[in-house]
Design a protein around this motif. Sequence first.
Motif, mmCIF file in Angstrom:
data_model
loop_
_atom_site.group_PDB
_atom_site.id
_atom_site.type_symbol
_atom_site.label_atom_id
_atom_site.label_comp_id
_atom_site.label_asym_id
_atom_site.label_seq_id
_atom_site.Cartn_x
_atom_site.Cartn_y
_atom_site.Cartn_z
ATOM 1 N N GLY A 8 60.663 56.172 49.881
ATOM 2 C CA GLY A 8 60.845 54.726 49.842
ATOM 3 C C GLY A 8 62.147 54.309 49.168
ATOM 4 O O GLY A 8 62.536 53.152 49.195
ATOM 5 N N ASP A 9 62.809 55.271 48.535
ATOM 6 C CA ASP A 9 64.052 55.000 47.807
ATOM 7 C C ASP A 9 65.225 55.349 48.717
ATOM 8 O O ASP A 9 65.633 56.491 48.798
ATOM 9 N N ASP A 10 65.734 54.354 49.453
ATOM 10 C CA ASP A 10 66.775 54.602 50.453
ATOM 11 C C ASP A 10 67.988 53.717 50.222
ATOM 12 O O ASP A 10 68.275 52.820 51.008
ATOM 13 N N PRO A 11 68.744 53.975 49.137
ATOM 14 C CA PRO A 11 69.924 53.164 48.865
ATOM 15 C C PRO A 11 71.036 53.361 49.893
ATOM 16 O O PRO A 11 71.933 52.529 50.000
ATOM 17 N N VAL A 12 70.978 54.435 50.677
ATOM 18 C CA VAL A 12 72.006 54.698 51.677
ATOM 19 C C VAL A 12 72.047 53.567 52.703
ATOM 20 O O VAL A 12 73.093 53.268 53.277
ATOM 21 N N ARG A 13 70.938 52.862 52.894
ATOM 22 C CA ARG A 13 70.891 51.724 53.831
ATOM 23 C C ARG A 13 71.873 50.629 53.418
ATOM 24 O O ARG A 13 72.285 49.826 54.247
ATOM 25 N N LEU A 14 72.273 50.616 52.150
ATOM 26 C CA LEU A 14 73.252 49.630 51.685
ATOM 27 C C LEU A 14 74.596 49.784 52.407
ATOM 28 O O LEU A 14 75.387 48.845 52.448
ATOM 29 N N LEU A 15 74.842 50.958 52.975
ATOM 30 C CA LEU A 15 76.117 51.224 53.646
ATOM 31 C C LEU A 15 76.150 50.743 55.099
ATOM 32 O O LEU A 15 77.224 50.670 55.692
ATOM 33 N N ILE A 16 74.991 50.412 55.658
ATOM 34 C CA ILE A 16 74.966 49.938 57.047
ATOM 35 C C ILE A 16 75.782 48.650 57.154
ATOM 36 O O ILE A 16 75.640 47.738 56.352
ATOM 37 N N GLY A 17 76.681 48.629 58.136
ATOM 38 C CA GLY A 17 77.568 47.485 58.334
ATOM 39 C C GLY A 17 78.880 47.590 57.597
ATOM 40 O O GLY A 17 79.776 46.778 57.808
ATOM 41 N N VAL A 73 79.408 52.029 59.671
ATOM 42 C CA VAL A 73 78.088 52.660 59.624
ATOM 43 C C VAL A 73 77.100 51.777 60.390
ATOM 44 O O VAL A 73 76.943 50.597 60.086
ATOM 45 N N ASP A 74 76.435 52.366 61.401
ATOM 46 C CA ASP A 74 75.439 51.596 62.154
ATOM 47 C C ASP A 74 74.035 52.171 62.024
ATOM 48 O O ASP A 74 73.086 51.659 62.600
ATOM 49 N N GLY A 75 73.900 53.215 61.239
ATOM 50 C CA GLY A 75 72.587 53.800 60.991
ATOM 51 C C GLY A 75 72.701 54.873 59.934
ATOM 52 O O GLY A 75 73.797 55.328 59.599
ATOM 53 N N ILE A 84 71.456 63.603 53.690
ATOM 54 C CA ILE A 84 71.899 62.213 53.824
ATOM 55 C C ILE A 84 72.793 62.224 55.057
ATOM 56 O O ILE A 84 73.699 63.055 55.149
ATOM 57 N N ALA A 85 72.541 61.339 56.003
ATOM 58 C CA ALA A 85 73.387 61.284 57.198
ATOM 59 C C ALA A 85 73.749 59.839 57.492
ATOM 60 O O ALA A 85 72.900 58.947 57.425
ATOM 61 N N LEU A 86 75.024 59.628 57.805
ATOM 62 C CA LEU A 86 75.508 58.322 58.239
ATOM 63 C C LEU A 86 75.850 58.426 59.712
ATOM 64 O O LEU A 86 76.429 59.421 60.155
ATOM 65 N N HIS A 87 75.500 57.386 60.458
ATOM 66 C CA HIS A 87 75.767 57.355 61.892
ATOM 67 C C HIS A 87 76.800 56.275 62.183
ATOM 68 O O HIS A 87 76.748 55.178 61.622
ATOM 69 N N PHE A 88 77.720 56.609 63.056
ATOM 70 C CA PHE A 88 78.785 55.707 63.488
ATOM 71 C C PHE A 88 78.819 55.799 65.012
ATOM 72 O O PHE A 88 79.660 56.492 65.572
ATOM 73 N N GLY A 89 77.876 55.158 65.692
ATOM 74 C CA GLY A 89 77.801 55.329 67.140
ATOM 75 C C GLY A 89 77.502 56.779 67.454
ATOM 76 O O GLY A 89 76.514 57.329 66.999
ATOM 77 N N GLU A 90 78.396 57.424 68.211
ATOM 78 C CA GLU A 90 78.193 58.822 68.595
ATOM 79 C C GLU A 90 78.613 59.810 67.506
ATOM 80 O O GLU A 90 78.416 61.009 67.637
ATOM 81 N N HIS A 91 79.174 59.327 66.410
ATOM 82 C CA HIS A 91 79.670 60.185 65.339
ATOM 83 C C HIS A 91 78.636 60.272 64.216
ATOM 84 O O HIS A 91 77.834 59.360 64.027
#
Length: 128
Positions: A8-17, A73-75, A84-91
């Motif tokens: 439930g602790d997902d601070p990485v979502r702060l990077l979306i956008g 970052v879109d996901g 920890i994974a950041l998504h940038f479209g196909e990247h």
Amino acid sequence: MNIANGPGDDPVRLLIGHEVSAVSFVRDYVELHFDGPVLRALADPVGVYGGSEWRFPEPGSPDLMRRYIGETVDGCELDPDRIIALHFGEHRFAIPLDDGSSGGPEAAHLVGTDESGRTSVLGGVWIW
């Protein structure tokens, strides 16, 4: 200081956008800067950019990693025991969090921003 240790602790979502403004290579780790927040990879990151897989510090990986600058970052995904994974479209940019991937007790840090938008522990620090 916050220690991310549960699903439930997902601070990485702060990077979306947020857009990557810099990729910094600092001796034995890598940072992604987002005009404020900073994601620090103490474990060697891996990823895919434009269909090409890379693994830091293998040859060619710094060139591919610099291409993230300007991407938004879109996901994201966070599994505190795995990745920890950041998504940038196909990247994709990922930091392994398993016990064998880091040379020390920590694999990654995320530093948030203060009220003015500047990188600051006042905005939170998460450690994996």
